[in-house]
Scaffold this motif. Structure first.
Motif, PDB file in Angstrom:
ATOM      1  N   TYR A  37       0.815  -1.223   0.000  1.00  0.00           N
ATOM      2  CA  TYR A  37       0.000   0.000   0.000  1.00  0.00           C
ATOM      3  C   TYR A  37       0.849   1.274   0.000  1.00  0.00           C
ATOM      4  O   TYR A  37       0.316   2.365  -0.175  1.00  0.00           O
ATOM      5  N   LEU A  38       2.143   1.116   0.196  1.00  0.00           N
ATOM      6  CA  LEU A  38       3.022   2.280   0.306  1.00  0.00           C
ATOM      7  C   LEU A  38       3.205   2.955  -1.049  1.00  0.00           C
ATOM      8  O   LEU A  38       3.691   2.342  -1.999  1.00  0.00           O
ATOM      9  N   GLN A  39       2.829   4.232  -1.131  1.00  0.00           N
ATOM     10  CA  GLN A  39       2.932   4.991  -2.378  1.00  0.00           C
ATOM     11  C   GLN A  39       4.164   5.887  -2.359  1.00  0.00           C
ATOM     12  O   GLN A  39       4.463   6.513  -1.347  1.00  0.00           O
ATOM     13  N   THR A  56       7.612  -1.203 -10.127  1.00  0.00           N
ATOM     14  CA  THR A  56       6.569  -0.489  -9.389  1.00  0.00           C
ATOM     15  C   THR A  56       5.485  -0.022 -10.350  1.00  0.00           C
ATOM     16  O   THR A  56       5.695   0.049 -11.562  1.00  0.00           O
ATOM     17  N   ASP A  57       4.308   0.306  -9.782  1.00  0.00           N
ATOM     18  CA  ASP A  57       3.187   0.726 -10.621  1.00  0.00           C
ATOM     19  C   ASP A  57       3.128   2.244 -10.742  1.00  0.00           C
ATOM     20  O   ASP A  57       4.098   2.936 -10.410  1.00  0.00           O
ATOM     21  N   ASN A  58       1.988   2.765 -11.200  1.00  0.00           N
ATOM     22  CA  ASN A  58       1.864   4.201 -11.455  1.00  0.00           C
ATOM     23  C   ASN A  58       1.877   5.054 -10.185  1.00  0.00           C
ATOM     24  O   ASN A  58       2.028   6.270 -10.249  1.00  0.00           O
ATOM     25  N   LEU A  59       1.729   4.408  -9.040  1.00  0.00           N
ATOM     26  CA  LEU A  59       1.795   5.140  -7.766  1.00  0.00           C
ATOM     27  C   LEU A  59       3.059   4.803  -6.985  1.00  0.00           C
ATOM     28  O   LEU A  59       3.184   5.167  -5.815  1.00  0.00           O
ATOM     29  N   GLY A  60       3.976   4.111  -7.621  1.00  0.00           N
ATOM     30  CA  GLY A  60       5.225   3.762  -6.975  1.00  0.00           C
ATOM     31  C   GLY A  60       5.125   2.594  -6.009  1.00  0.00           C
ATOM     32  O   GLY A  60       6.034   2.367  -5.205  1.00  0.00           O
ATOM     33  N   ARG A  61       4.042   1.816  -6.076  1.00  0.00           N
ATOM     34  CA  ARG A  61       3.870   0.662  -5.190  1.00  0.00           C
ATOM     35  C   ARG A  61       4.541  -0.571  -5.787  1.00  0.00           C
ATOM     36  O   ARG A  61       4.568  -0.737  -7.011  1.00  0.00           O
ATOM     37  N   CYS A  62       5.053  -1.425  -4.926  1.00  0.00           N
ATOM     38  CA  CYS A  62       5.768  -2.625  -5.362  1.00  0.00           C
ATOM     39  C   CYS A  62       4.795  -3.606  -6.013  1.00  0.00           C
ATOM     40  O   CYS A  62       3.857  -4.097  -5.366  1.00  0.00           O
ATOM     41  N   GLY A 216     -15.964  -5.350  -8.074  1.00  0.00           N
ATOM     42  CA  GLY A 216     -15.553  -6.295  -7.039  1.00  0.00           C
ATOM     43  C   GLY A 216     -14.688  -5.651  -5.980  1.00  0.00           C
ATOM     44  O   GLY A 216     -15.103  -4.727  -5.281  1.00  0.00           O
ATOM     45  N   VAL A 217     -13.455  -6.142  -5.863  1.00  0.00           N
ATOM     46  CA  VAL A 217     -12.510  -5.606  -4.887  1.00  0.00           C
ATOM     47  C   VAL A 217     -12.212  -4.148  -5.227  1.00  0.00           C
ATOM     48  O   VAL A 217     -11.903  -3.812  -6.370  1.00  0.00           O
ATOM     49  N   GLN A 218     -12.298  -3.290  -4.226  1.00  0.00           N
ATOM     50  CA  GLN A 218     -12.118  -1.859  -4.441  1.00  0.00           C
ATOM     51  C   GLN A 218     -10.707  -1.420  -4.045  1.00  0.00           C
ATOM     52  O   GLN A 218     -10.085  -1.987  -3.147  1.00  0.00           O
ATOM     53  N   ALA A 219     -10.209  -0.398  -4.748  1.00  0.00           N
ATOM     54  CA  ALA A 219      -8.892   0.176  -4.454  1.00  0.00           C
ATOM     55  C   ALA A 219      -8.890   0.734  -3.026  1.00  0.00           C
ATOM     56  O   ALA A 219      -9.922   1.180  -2.528  1.00  0.00           O
ATOM     57  N   PRO A 220      -7.748   0.676  -2.367  1.00  0.00           N
ATOM     58  CA  PRO A 220      -6.421   0.268  -2.858  1.00  0.00           C
ATOM     59  C   PRO A 220      -6.088  -1.205  -2.592  1.00  0.00           C
ATOM     60  O   PRO A 220      -4.937  -1.588  -2.697  1.00  0.00           O
ATOM     61  N   THR A 221      -7.086  -2.023  -2.225  1.00  0.00           N
ATOM     62  CA  THR A 221      -6.835  -3.436  -1.936  1.00  0.00           C
ATOM     63  C   THR A 221      -6.251  -4.111  -3.174  1.00  0.00           C
ATOM     64  O   THR A 221      -6.836  -4.026  -4.255  1.00  0.00           O
TER      65      THR A 221
END
Length: 273
Positions: A37-39, A56-62, A216-221
């Motif tokens: 969850y760390l951005q 990492t993704d567009n928010l810098g998460r692993c 279904g599953v909602q962000a940021p999960t």
């Protein structure tokens, strides 16, 4: 059956893939390299490295950490959905196939009504009424799918209904509940397992698809379908964002489907000429 499976390299490989994936999901907090969850925007779209094995993704998460944490909602919730579906379908199928008569007619006509509607349309309708969320997705899948299992298991039960030991139990007035769950259930259990294993891939795809659509599953999960949805906007510039969760879904669904085929072959006692 066990001997056949042990000699089936494809089945062993599929079991290993499923077991390793489940272990990674169970121990994700201990094994994940970073906080999912760390951005950190300054580190977005980082390439593969020791710190970020899958970038990492567009928010810098692993991505690796999110992929591991995503096993829980993607696979474990699919297994829970399948367990509830097969339990309900098995109970109704046994009652219908053994009782016959008016009970069988009422239950099967209800199943026919439910099966007459396209499953995806019904799931979307139920979610539209109840609202978005993984709980409603699970509920919708159970409501739609149990009727198919009930009809399939009813057909299997009818095959066993006229076996000698079943007729003998009827002659000596054995309780119906005892016959259904002590005689019938153990005999059809292996075939029920095959049906469930063959269909678990469908459930995984369904939950991932609805999460991809935002139902279904909602962000940021972290969830594999939701990860695909987040990555679709950067598919051209950073394709690995979609390739990683996409491959994960492909591999685990293929593993369950191939394992189901192996179970079915192991239960087939017919000799090939």
């Amino acid at each position: 059956m066990i001997k056949k499976l042990l000699n089936d390299k494809i089945a062993i490989g599929c079991i290993l893939i499923i077991m390793i994936t489940c272990i990674l999901g169970i121990f994700a907090p201990q094994l994940a390299p970073n906080d999912p969850y760390l951005q950190d925007i300054s580190n977005k779209f980082m390439p593969f490295s020791l710190k970020y094995p899958l970038g990492t993704d567009n928010l810098g998460r692993c991505v690796m950490s999110r992929l591991m944490y995503g096993i829980r909602p993607t696979i474990f919730l699919s297994l829970l959905t399948m367990a509830c579906t097969i339990l309900l379908g098995t109970i109704i199928g046994i009652i219908s196939g053994y009782s016959r008569g008016i009970v069988d007619e009422v239950l099967m006509r209800f199943c026919d009504i439910m099966l007459s509607f396209p499953s995806q349309v019904m799931i979307l309708a139920i979610v539209g009424i109840l609202g978005v969320g993984i709980e409603n997705i699970i509920f919708a899948n159970i409501i739609i799918k149990w009727t198919w299992y009930a009809r399939m298991i009813r057909g299997i039960v009818i095959q066993y209904r006229y076996k000698n030991y079943m007729l003998y139990s009827k002659v000596i007035n054995t309780k119906k509940s005892f016959v259904m769950f002590k005689h019938l259930l153990p005999n059809i259990l292996s075939e029920v397992i095959v049906l469930a294993t063959l269909d678990i891939g469908w459930v995984i795809l369904n939950i991932s698809t609805l999460s991809f659509l935002g139902l279904g599953v909602q962000a940021p999960t972290p969830e594999w379908g939701a990860m695909l949805s987040e990555a679709k906007n950067v598919m051209a510039t950073n394709p690995n964002q979609m390739i990683v969760p996409g491959l994960a879904i492909l591999i685990i669904v293929a593993a369950f489907n191939l394992l189901g085929d192996s179970f079915r072959d192991a239960l087939d006692h017919k000799e090939v000429a």
